[in-house]
Design a protein around this motif. Structure first.
Motif, PDB file in Angstrom:
ATOM      1  N   THR A   1       1.015  -1.178  -0.131  1.00 55.37           N
ATOM      2  CA  THR A   1       0.043  -0.011  -0.101  1.00 55.37           C
ATOM      3  C   THR A   1       0.980   1.280  -0.017  1.00 55.37           C
ATOM      4  O   THR A   1       1.946   1.204   0.466  1.00 55.37           O
TER       5      THR A   1
ATOM      6  N   SER B   1      -4.687   5.696   1.885  1.00 50.71           N
ATOM      7  CA  SER B   1      -3.761   4.583   1.433  1.00 50.71           C
ATOM      8  C   SER B   1      -4.564   3.797   0.400  1.00 50.71           C
ATOM      9  O   SER B   1      -5.723   3.645   0.346  1.00 50.71           O
TER      10      SER B   1
ATOM     11  N   PHE C   1      -3.652   0.570  -2.969  1.00 57.74           N
ATOM     12  CA  PHE C   1      -2.764  -0.458  -3.196  1.00 57.74           C
ATOM     13  C   PHE C   1      -1.965   0.108  -4.686  1.00 57.74           C
ATOM     14  O   PHE C   1      -2.509   1.085  -5.227  1.00 57.74           O
TER      15      PHE C   1
ATOM     16  N   ALA D   1      -7.121   0.739  -0.155  1.00 55.70           N
ATOM     17  CA  ALA D   1      -6.530  -0.175   1.206  1.00 55.70           C
ATOM     18  C   ALA D   1      -7.729  -0.018   2.212  1.00 55.70           C
ATOM     19  O   ALA D   1      -7.875  -1.004   2.952  1.00 55.70           O
TER      20      ALA D   1
END
Length: 157
Positions: free
Chosen positions: A2, A98, A100, A140
């Motif tokens: 992440t 956050s 990916f 995330a």
């Protein structure tokens, strides 16, 4: 993996220029990249010049804050930059979140010209092919917890 995203978008008091800083950090303690993009207001979506700095989170964060302070203060007689509402495109959509790698890939391609996007992909070792149709808004912090067992014996303690 992440990545955290922090963006700040500024426009010059004269109304003709923009300046933005974007900080991308690989979590939890991975490498960090700081991108400064600036130019004519007409070039704010995908255009302008880009400067890239790489390093650890502390170094990039320090430069991020110093840059914003200097731009907001301005130089005597030359005006200053002020924060304005972020445009809703690219990495600005994910400010403070956050995400990916697949989402970082998608939003970076929206945000930067291809040569700068490729530099970011290379730095974080993201693959640059195979993302023809990345899933929409993969984040995330949107991960859903697994559903609890619901068979007849569940909760019969």
């Amino acid at each position: 993996m992440t990545y955290t995203i922090h963006t700040e978008y500024l426009e010059h008091s004269g109304g003709t220029k923009f300046y933005e800083v974007v900080l991308i950090n690989e979590e939890p303690d991975g490498p960090c990249i700081l991108l400064k993009r600036f130019g004519k207001l007409a070039d704010r979506i995908g255009g302008g010049q880009v400067q890239i700095s790489r390093g650890n989170l502390n170094a990039c964060l320090d430069e991020y804050q110093k840059t914003l302070h200097a731009k907001r203060k301005g130089k005597s007689g030359q005006g200053h930059y002020a924060s304005v509402e972020r445009p809703e495109y690219g990495l600005h959509k994910r400010n403070g979140k956050s995400i990916f790698g697949v989402a970082l890939h998608k939003y970076t391609e929206e945000h930067y010209p291809s040569q700068h996007a490729a530099s970011i992909f290379s730095y974080f070792d993201l693959k640059t092919e195979g993302y023809d149709e990345p899933p929409a808004d993969i984040e995330a912090d949107d991960a859903k917890p697994e559903a609890a067992a619901t068979d007849a014996s569940w909760g019969s303690w």
